[in-house]
Write a protein that holds these residues in place. Structure first.
Motif, PDB file in Angstrom:
ATOM      1  N   GLY A 291       0.798  -1.215   0.000  1.00 46.11           N
ATOM      2  CA  GLY A 291       0.000   0.000   0.000  1.00 46.11           C
ATOM      3  C   GLY A 291       0.837   1.274   0.000  1.00 46.11           C
ATOM      4  N   GLU A 292       2.028   1.206   0.576  1.00 46.18           N
ATOM      5  CA  GLU A 292       2.936   2.359   0.544  1.00 46.18           C
ATOM      6  C   GLU A 292       3.568   2.546  -0.831  1.00 46.18           C
ATOM      7  N   LYS A 293       3.720   1.448  -1.546  1.00 46.28           N
ATOM      8  CA  LYS A 293       4.373   1.480  -2.855  1.00 46.28           C
ATOM      9  C   LYS A 293       3.396   1.880  -3.971  1.00 46.28           C
ATOM     10  N   PHE A 294       2.161   1.389  -3.883  1.00 42.10           N
ATOM     11  CA  PHE A 294       1.213   1.578  -4.978  1.00 42.10           C
ATOM     12  C   PHE A 294       0.015   2.412  -4.527  1.00 42.10           C
ATOM     13  N   GLU A 295      -0.277   3.454  -5.278  1.00 40.49           N
ATOM     14  CA  GLU A 295      -1.423   4.305  -4.975  1.00 40.49           C
ATOM     15  C   GLU A 295      -2.712   3.655  -5.465  1.00 40.49           C
ATOM     16  N   ASN A 296      -3.819   4.136  -4.939  1.00 43.24           N
ATOM     17  CA  ASN A 296      -5.148   3.665  -5.364  1.00 43.24           C
ATOM     18  C   ASN A 296      -5.245   2.136  -5.324  1.00 43.24           C
ATOM     19  N   LEU A 297      -4.883   1.581  -4.184  1.00 44.99           N
ATOM     20  CA  LEU A 297      -4.835   0.123  -4.056  1.00 44.99           C
ATOM     21  C   LEU A 297      -6.204  -0.440  -3.675  1.00 44.99           C
ATOM     22  N   THR A 298      -6.615  -1.477  -4.391  1.00 41.68           N
ATOM     23  CA  THR A 298      -7.765  -2.288  -3.987  1.00 41.68           C
ATOM     24  C   THR A 298      -7.227  -3.571  -3.366  1.00 41.68           C
ATOM     25  N   VAL A 299      -7.725  -3.925  -2.204  1.00 35.80           N
ATOM     26  CA  VAL A 299      -7.408  -5.204  -1.577  1.00 35.80           C
ATOM     27  C   VAL A 299      -8.620  -6.108  -1.763  1.00 35.80           C
ATOM     28  N   LEU A 300      -8.452  -7.144  -2.565  1.00 37.24           N
ATOM     29  CA  LEU A 300      -9.517  -8.110  -2.818  1.00 37.24           C
ATOM     30  C   LEU A 300      -9.300  -9.305  -1.901  1.00 37.24           C
ATOM     31  N   GLN A 301     -10.229  -9.482  -0.972  1.00 32.36           N
ATOM     32  CA  GLN A 301     -10.113 -10.530   0.045  1.00 32.36           C
ATOM     33  C   GLN A 301     -11.129 -11.632  -0.227  1.00 32.36           C
ATOM     34  N   LEU A 302     -10.639 -12.844  -0.454  1.00 30.91           N
ATOM     35  CA  LEU A 302     -11.497 -14.024  -0.542  1.00 30.91           C
ATOM     36  C   LEU A 302     -11.365 -14.769   0.771  1.00 30.91           C
ATOM     37  N   ASP A 303     -12.481 -14.913   1.505  1.00 29.05           N
ATOM     38  CA  ASP A 303     -12.374 -15.365   2.889  1.00 29.05           C
ATOM     39  C   ASP A 303     -13.748 -15.768   3.404  1.00 29.05           C
ATOM     40  N   ALA A 304     -13.768 -16.698   4.338  1.00 30.76           N
ATOM     41  CA  ALA A 304     -15.021 -17.015   5.025  1.00 30.76           C
ATOM     42  C   ALA A 304     -15.320 -15.997   6.116  1.00 30.76           C
ATOM     43  N   HIS A 305     -14.284 -15.319   6.597  1.00 30.92           N
ATOM     44  CA  HIS A 305     -14.406 -14.443   7.757  1.00 30.92           C
ATOM     45  C   HIS A 305     -14.049 -13.008   7.383  1.00 30.92           C
ATOM     46  N   THR A 306     -14.678 -12.055   8.059  1.00 33.05           N
ATOM     47  CA  THR A 306     -14.416 -10.647   7.755  1.00 33.05           C
ATOM     48  C   THR A 306     -13.028 -10.197   8.206  1.00 33.05           C
TER      49      THR A 306
ATOM     50  N   ASN B 262      -9.166   0.448  -0.667  1.00 24.49           N
ATOM     51  CA  ASN B 262     -10.467   0.000  -1.142  1.00 24.49           C
ATOM     52  C   ASN B 262     -10.565  -1.512  -0.916  1.00 24.49           C
ATOM     53  N   LEU B 263     -11.186  -1.920   0.176  1.00 29.56           N
ATOM     54  CA  LEU B 263     -11.300  -3.333   0.519  1.00 29.56           C
ATOM     55  C   LEU B 263     -12.577  -3.911  -0.076  1.00 29.56           C
ATOM     56  N   VAL B 264     -12.432  -5.040  -0.787  1.00 28.38           N
ATOM     57  CA  VAL B 264     -13.569  -5.767  -1.328  1.00 28.38           C
ATOM     58  C   VAL B 264     -13.521  -7.184  -0.779  1.00 28.38           C
ATOM     59  N   GLN B 265     -14.599  -7.614  -0.116  1.00 30.64           N
ATOM     60  CA  GLN B 265     -14.636  -8.904   0.568  1.00 30.64           C
ATOM     61  C   GLN B 265     -15.584  -9.863  -0.150  1.00 30.64           C
ATOM     62  N   VAL B 266     -15.112 -11.093  -0.404  1.00 30.85           N
ATOM     63  CA  VAL B 266     -15.881 -12.073  -1.169  1.00 30.85           C
ATOM     64  C   VAL B 266     -15.906 -13.411  -0.436  1.00 30.85           C
ATOM     65  N   GLY B 267     -17.112 -13.976  -0.314  1.00 28.15           N
ATOM     66  CA  GLY B 267     -17.249 -15.306   0.287  1.00 28.15           C
ATOM     67  C   GLY B 267     -17.528 -15.302   1.770  1.00 28.15           C
ATOM     68  N   ILE B 268     -17.770 -14.123   2.338  1.00 31.65           N
ATOM     69  CA  ILE B 268     -17.926 -13.980   3.787  1.00 31.65           C
ATOM     70  C   ILE B 268     -19.169 -14.730   4.273  1.00 31.65           C
ATOM     71  N   ARG B 269     -18.998 -15.479   5.336  1.00 31.80           N
ATOM     72  CA  ARG B 269     -20.127 -16.183   5.945  1.00 31.80           C
ATOM     73  C   ARG B 269     -19.961 -16.384   7.448  1.00 31.80           C
ATOM     74  N   SER B 270     -19.047 -15.632   8.050  1.00 34.22           N
ATOM     75  CA  SER B 270     -18.866 -15.707   9.498  1.00 34.22           C
ATOM     76  C   SER B 270     -18.243 -14.408   9.993  1.00 34.22           C
ATOM     77  N   MET B 271     -18.868 -13.822  11.044  1.00 32.83           N
ATOM     78  CA  MET B 271     -18.326 -12.602  11.618  1.00 32.83           C
ATOM     79  C   MET B 271     -18.910 -12.376  13.004  1.00 32.83           C
ATOM     80  N   ASP B 272     -18.239 -11.548  13.778  1.00 35.26           N
ATOM     81  CA  ASP B 272     -18.741 -11.132  15.083  1.00 35.26           C
ATOM     82  C   ASP B 272     -19.531  -9.834  14.906  1.00 35.26           C
ATOM     83  N   ILE B 273     -20.513  -9.634  15.764  1.00 36.06           N
ATOM     84  CA  ILE B 273     -21.367  -8.451  15.631  1.00 36.06           C
ATOM     85  C   ILE B 273     -20.574  -7.155  15.728  1.00 36.06           C
TER      86      ILE B 273
END
Length: 285
Positions: free
Chosen positions: A118-133, A158-169
Protein backbone atom coordinates in the motif's frame (compact mmCIF):
# COMPACT_ATOMS: atom_id res chain seq x y z
CA UNK A 1 19.23 -25.39 -4.49
CA UNK A 2 15.50 -25.75 -3.93
CA UNK A 3 13.32 -24.01 -6.46
CA UNK A 4 9.59 -23.35 -6.59
CA UNK A 5 7.85 -26.41 -8.07
CA UNK A 6 11.24 -27.90 -8.90
CA UNK A 7 11.64 -25.58 -11.87
CA UNK A 8 15.06 -25.23 -13.52
CA UNK A 9 17.47 -22.95 -11.69
CA UNK A 10 17.64 -20.66 -14.73
CA UNK A 11 13.94 -19.88 -14.15
CA UNK A 12 14.40 -19.39 -10.42
CA UNK A 13 16.88 -16.53 -10.06
CA UNK A 14 15.79 -13.07 -9.00
CA UNK A 15 17.20 -11.59 -12.20
CA UNK A 16 15.29 -13.99 -14.46
CA UNK A 17 12.01 -14.04 -12.51
CA UNK A 18 8.89 -11.92 -12.88
CA UNK A 19 7.44 -13.34 -9.65
CA UNK A 20 8.87 -13.32 -6.13
CA UNK A 21 7.61 -15.77 -3.52
CA UNK A 22 8.06 -15.41 0.24
CA UNK A 23 6.91 -18.03 2.75
CA UNK A 24 5.82 -17.23 6.30
CA UNK A 25 5.31 -20.37 8.41
CA UNK A 26 3.59 -18.55 11.26
CA UNK A 27 0.74 -19.77 13.43
CA UNK A 28 0.98 -17.63 16.54
CA UNK A 29 -2.57 -16.33 17.05
CA UNK A 30 -4.95 -18.91 15.61
CA UNK A 31 -7.60 -19.94 18.12
CA UNK A 32 -9.05 -23.25 16.92
CA UNK A 33 -7.38 -25.31 14.22
CA UNK A 34 -3.60 -25.24 14.61
CA UNK A 35 -1.05 -26.21 11.98
CA UNK A 36 -0.93 -23.27 9.54
CA UNK A 37 2.80 -22.99 10.21
CA UNK A 38 3.16 -26.21 8.20
CA UNK A 39 1.23 -24.69 5.29
CA UNK A 40 4.17 -23.34 3.26
CA UNK A 41 6.00 -26.68 3.26
CA UNK A 42 2.81 -28.52 2.29
CA UNK A 43 2.28 -26.02 -0.52
CA UNK A 44 5.84 -26.29 -1.82
CA UNK A 45 5.72 -30.08 -1.71
CA UNK A 46 2.42 -30.17 -3.61
CA UNK A 47 3.79 -27.69 -6.16
CA UNK A 48 6.72 -30.00 -6.86
CA UNK A 49 4.23 -32.74 -7.78
CA UNK A 50 2.13 -30.60 -10.12
CA UNK A 51 2.18 -30.55 -13.93
CA UNK A 52 3.61 -27.26 -15.16
CA UNK A 53 1.52 -26.94 -18.32
CA UNK A 54 -1.68 -24.98 -17.74
CA UNK A 55 -4.38 -26.42 -20.01
CA UNK A 56 -6.81 -23.50 -19.75
CA UNK A 57 -4.35 -20.84 -20.93
CA UNK A 58 -2.09 -23.10 -23.01
CA UNK A 59 0.96 -21.76 -21.19
CA UNK A 60 3.82 -22.81 -18.95
CA UNK A 61 3.76 -19.95 -16.45
CA UNK A 62 6.96 -21.00 -14.70
CA UNK A 63 8.89 -19.80 -17.77
CA UNK A 64 8.27 -16.25 -16.51
CA UNK A 65 10.44 -17.22 -13.56
CA UNK A 66 9.56 -17.62 -9.88
CA UNK A 67 12.16 -16.61 -7.32
CA UNK A 68 11.98 -18.20 -3.87
CA UNK A 69 12.81 -15.10 -1.87
CA UNK A 70 13.18 -16.80 1.49
CA UNK A 71 11.29 -17.75 4.60
CA UNK A 72 10.30 -15.30 7.31
CA UNK A 73 10.63 -17.23 10.56
CA UNK A 74 10.17 -14.40 13.10
CA UNK A 75 7.68 -15.61 15.71
CA UNK A 76 8.67 -13.90 18.96
CA UNK A 77 5.43 -11.90 18.90
CA UNK A 78 2.62 -11.10 16.43
CA UNK A 79 3.90 -7.54 16.16
CA UNK A 80 7.49 -8.66 15.46
CA UNK A 81 6.24 -11.04 12.76
CA UNK A 82 4.19 -8.27 11.12
CA UNK A 83 7.20 -5.94 11.12
CA UNK A 84 9.45 -8.64 9.64
CA UNK A 85 6.99 -9.31 6.82
CA UNK A 86 6.61 -5.57 6.22
CA UNK A 87 10.36 -5.03 5.97
CA UNK A 88 10.94 -8.04 3.71
CA UNK A 89 8.07 -7.03 1.41
CA UNK A 90 9.32 -3.44 1.25
CA UNK A 91 12.80 -4.67 0.34
CA UNK A 92 11.54 -6.96 -2.44
CA UNK A 93 9.27 -4.29 -3.88
CA UNK A 94 12.41 -2.37 -4.85
CA UNK A 95 12.67 -4.86 -7.71
CA UNK A 96 10.56 -3.04 -10.28
CA UNK A 97 8.24 -4.90 -12.61
CA UNK A 98 7.97 -8.03 -10.50
CA UNK A 99 4.89 -9.41 -8.76
CA UNK A 100 5.22 -9.98 -5.02
CA UNK A 101 3.60 -13.15 -3.68
CA UNK A 102 3.42 -14.67 -0.22
CA UNK A 103 2.31 -18.00 1.17
CA UNK A 104 1.34 -18.26 4.87
CA UNK A 105 0.86 -19.14 7.67
CA UNK A 106 -2.21 -17.79 9.30
CA UNK A 107 -3.92 -14.71 7.89
CA UNK A 108 -2.15 -12.24 10.17
CA UNK A 109 0.92 -12.62 7.92
CA UNK A 110 -0.88 -10.47 5.33
CA UNK A 111 -0.97 -7.36 7.52
CA UNK A 112 2.69 -6.45 6.96
CA UNK A 113 2.75 -7.25 3.26
CA UNK A 114 -0.42 -5.27 2.51
CA UNK A 115 1.06 -2.36 4.48
CA UNK A 116 4.22 -2.35 2.37
CA UNK A 117 2.40 -2.81 -0.94
CA UNK A 118 0.00 0.00 0.00
CA UNK A 119 2.94 2.36 0.54
CA UNK A 120 4.37 1.48 -2.85
CA UNK A 121 1.21 1.58 -4.98
CA UNK A 122 -1.42 4.30 -4.97
CA UNK A 123 -5.15 3.67 -5.36
CA UNK A 124 -4.83 0.12 -4.06
CA UNK A 125 -7.76 -2.29 -3.99
CA UNK A 126 -7.41 -5.20 -1.58
CA UNK A 127 -9.52 -8.11 -2.82
CA UNK A 128 -10.11 -10.53 0.05
CA UNK A 129 -11.50 -14.02 -0.54
CA UNK A 130 -12.37 -15.37 2.89
CA UNK A 131 -15.02 -17.01 5.02
CA UNK A 132 -14.41 -14.44 7.76
CA UNK A 133 -14.42 -10.65 7.76
CA UNK A 134 -11.20 -10.36 9.84
CA UNK A 135 -12.16 -6.77 10.71
CA UNK A 136 -11.58 -6.66 14.46
CA UNK A 137 -9.51 -3.62 15.49
CA UNK A 138 -7.68 -5.88 17.95
CA UNK A 139 -8.12 -9.37 19.32
CA UNK A 140 -6.61 -11.01 22.39
CA UNK A 141 -4.65 -7.82 23.02
CA UNK A 142 -3.01 -7.54 19.62
CA UNK A 143 -3.69 -5.63 16.39
CA UNK A 144 -1.58 -8.25 14.58
CA UNK A 145 -4.02 -11.06 15.25
CA UNK A 146 -5.47 -13.23 12.47
CA UNK A 147 -8.91 -11.81 13.35
CA UNK A 148 -7.56 -8.34 12.45
CA UNK A 149 -6.00 -9.34 9.12
CA UNK A 150 -7.68 -6.67 6.98
CA UNK A 151 -8.73 -4.04 9.52
CA UNK A 152 -5.83 -1.78 8.57
CA UNK A 153 -6.36 -2.44 4.86
CA UNK A 154 -9.98 -1.38 5.23
CA UNK A 155 -8.92 1.90 6.86
CA UNK A 156 -6.36 2.76 4.17
CA UNK A 157 -7.51 1.14 0.94
CA UNK A 158 -10.47 0.00 -1.14
CA UNK A 159 -11.30 -3.33 0.52
CA UNK A 160 -13.57 -5.77 -1.33
CA UNK A 161 -14.64 -8.90 0.57
CA UNK A 162 -15.88 -12.07 -1.17
CA UNK A 163 -17.25 -15.31 0.29
CA UNK A 164 -17.93 -13.98 3.79
CA UNK A 165 -20.13 -16.18 5.95
CA UNK A 166 -18.87 -15.71 9.50
CA UNK A 167 -18.33 -12.60 11.62
CA UNK A 168 -18.74 -11.13 15.08
CA UNK A 169 -21.37 -8.45 15.63
CA UNK A 170 -18.69 -5.94 16.62
CA UNK A 171 -17.27 -6.16 13.09
CA UNK A 172 -20.52 -4.99 11.47
CA UNK A 173 -19.66 -1.32 11.94
CA UNK A 174 -16.42 -1.78 9.99
CA UNK A 175 -17.85 -3.54 6.94
CA UNK A 176 -16.86 -1.71 3.73
CA UNK A 177 -20.22 -0.42 2.57
CA UNK A 178 -21.37 -1.92 -0.71
CA UNK A 179 -18.20 -3.97 -1.08
CA UNK A 180 -19.01 -7.14 0.88
CA UNK A 181 -20.20 -10.17 -1.09
CA UNK A 182 -21.66 -12.60 1.43
CA UNK A 183 -21.64 -16.28 0.54
CA UNK A 184 -25.41 -16.66 0.92
CA UNK A 185 -25.93 -13.83 -1.57
CA UNK A 186 -23.41 -15.25 -4.02
CA UNK A 187 -25.28 -18.56 -3.93
CA UNK A 188 -28.38 -16.84 -5.33
CA UNK A 189 -26.71 -14.44 -7.78
CA UNK A 190 -25.56 -15.76 -11.16
CA UNK A 191 -23.95 -12.38 -11.88
CA UNK A 192 -21.85 -12.14 -8.71
CA UNK A 193 -18.49 -12.27 -10.50
CA UNK A 194 -19.30 -9.19 -12.57
CA UNK A 195 -20.74 -7.47 -9.51
CA UNK A 196 -17.43 -7.97 -7.71
CA UNK A 197 -15.48 -6.72 -10.74
CA UNK A 198 -17.35 -3.43 -10.64
CA UNK A 199 -15.81 -2.76 -7.22
CA UNK A 200 -12.24 -3.76 -8.15
CA UNK A 201 -9.98 -1.44 -10.14
CA UNK A 202 -6.48 -0.05 -10.54
CA UNK A 203 -3.67 -1.65 -8.57
CA UNK A 204 -4.82 -4.79 -6.78
CA UNK A 205 -3.56 -6.93 -3.90
CA UNK A 206 -5.39 -10.28 -3.73
CA UNK A 207 -5.43 -12.04 -0.36
CA UNK A 208 -6.95 -15.52 -0.31
CA UNK A 209 -7.75 -17.35 2.90
CA UNK A 210 -8.31 -20.94 1.80
CA UNK A 211 -11.37 -21.17 4.04
CA UNK A 212 -13.07 -19.00 1.40
CA UNK A 213 -13.54 -22.28 -0.45
CA UNK A 214 -16.18 -24.75 0.56
CA UNK A 215 -14.72 -27.39 2.92
CA UNK A 216 -15.85 -30.09 0.47
CA UNK A 217 -12.89 -29.06 -1.71
CA UNK A 218 -10.60 -27.41 0.88
CA UNK A 219 -11.06 -29.07 4.28
CA UNK A 220 -7.58 -28.51 5.73
CA UNK A 221 -7.97 -24.96 6.99
CA UNK A 222 -8.10 -23.54 10.49
CA UNK A 223 -11.84 -22.87 10.47
CA UNK A 224 -13.62 -24.67 7.61
CA UNK A 225 -16.99 -22.95 7.22
CA UNK A 226 -19.84 -24.57 5.23
CA UNK A 227 -21.26 -22.82 2.19
CA UNK A 228 -18.06 -21.61 0.59
CA UNK A 229 -16.82 -20.77 -2.89
CA UNK A 230 -16.38 -23.37 -5.61
CA UNK A 231 -13.34 -23.86 -7.85
CA UNK A 232 -14.36 -22.74 -11.34
CA UNK A 233 -16.41 -19.65 -10.42
CA UNK A 234 -13.50 -18.50 -8.26
CA UNK A 235 -11.06 -18.97 -11.14
CA UNK A 236 -13.42 -16.99 -13.38
CA UNK A 237 -13.31 -14.11 -10.92
CA UNK A 238 -9.54 -14.22 -10.57
CA UNK A 239 -8.96 -14.40 -14.32
CA UNK A 240 -11.19 -11.39 -14.91
CA UNK A 241 -9.42 -9.42 -12.16
CA UNK A 242 -6.04 -10.10 -13.77
CA UNK A 243 -7.49 -9.09 -17.14
CA UNK A 244 -9.05 -5.84 -15.91
CA UNK A 245 -6.60 -4.66 -13.27
CA UNK A 246 -2.92 -4.40 -12.44
CA UNK A 247 -2.42 -7.19 -9.88
CA UNK A 248 0.74 -6.13 -8.07
CA UNK A 249 0.76 -8.73 -5.30
CA UNK A 250 -1.15 -11.70 -3.93
CA UNK A 251 -1.03 -14.10 -1.04
CA UNK A 252 -2.59 -17.41 -0.04
CA UNK A 253 -2.94 -18.30 3.65
CA UNK A 254 -4.40 -20.74 6.17
CA UNK A 255 -3.39 -24.06 4.63
CA UNK A 256 -3.34 -26.25 7.72
CA UNK A 257 -1.65 -29.53 8.46
CA UNK A 258 -4.15 -32.29 9.23
CA UNK A 259 -4.48 -36.08 9.02
CA UNK A 260 -5.27 -35.64 5.29
CA UNK A 261 -3.82 -32.32 4.08
CA UNK A 262 -2.90 -33.26 0.50
CA UNK A 263 -6.20 -32.39 -1.29
CA UNK A 264 -6.17 -28.86 0.15
CA UNK A 265 -2.43 -28.50 -0.38
CA UNK A 266 -2.82 -29.46 -4.02
CA UNK A 267 -5.73 -27.04 -4.43
CA UNK A 268 -3.48 -24.31 -3.00
CA UNK A 269 -0.67 -25.25 -5.36
CA UNK A 270 -2.97 -25.22 -8.39
CA UNK A 271 -4.58 -21.95 -7.26
CA UNK A 272 -1.20 -20.24 -7.01
CA UNK A 273 -0.14 -21.58 -10.40
CA UNK A 274 -3.43 -20.52 -11.98
CA UNK A 275 -2.78 -16.98 -10.80
CA UNK A 276 0.68 -17.15 -12.35
CA UNK A 277 -0.98 -18.24 -15.60
CA UNK A 278 -3.43 -15.33 -15.56
CA UNK A 279 -0.61 -12.95 -14.70
CA UNK A 280 1.36 -14.33 -17.67
CA UNK A 281 -1.34 -13.95 -20.31
CA UNK A 282 -2.49 -10.48 -19.25
CA UNK A 283 0.83 -8.91 -18.24
CA UNK A 284 2.65 -10.12 -21.37
CA UNK A 285 -0.01 -9.26 -23.95
Amino acid sequence: MRTYAGIPEENATLENSKVMLVTVPYDGTSTWGKGADKGPELFLDASENMELYDIETGTEPYLDGVYLAGEISENSSPEAMTEAVYQKTKELLNNEGKVFTLFGGEHSVSIGSIRAVGEKFENLTVLQLDAHTDLRPEFHGSTSNHACAVFEANQKHNLVQVGIRSMDIEEAEYLPEGRVFFAHEIANNDNWVNDVLEKVSGNVYITIDLDAFDPSIAPSTGTPEPGGLQWYPTLELLRKVFEKCNVVAFDIVELMDSPMPKPTAFLAAKLYYKMLAYNHIYKNN
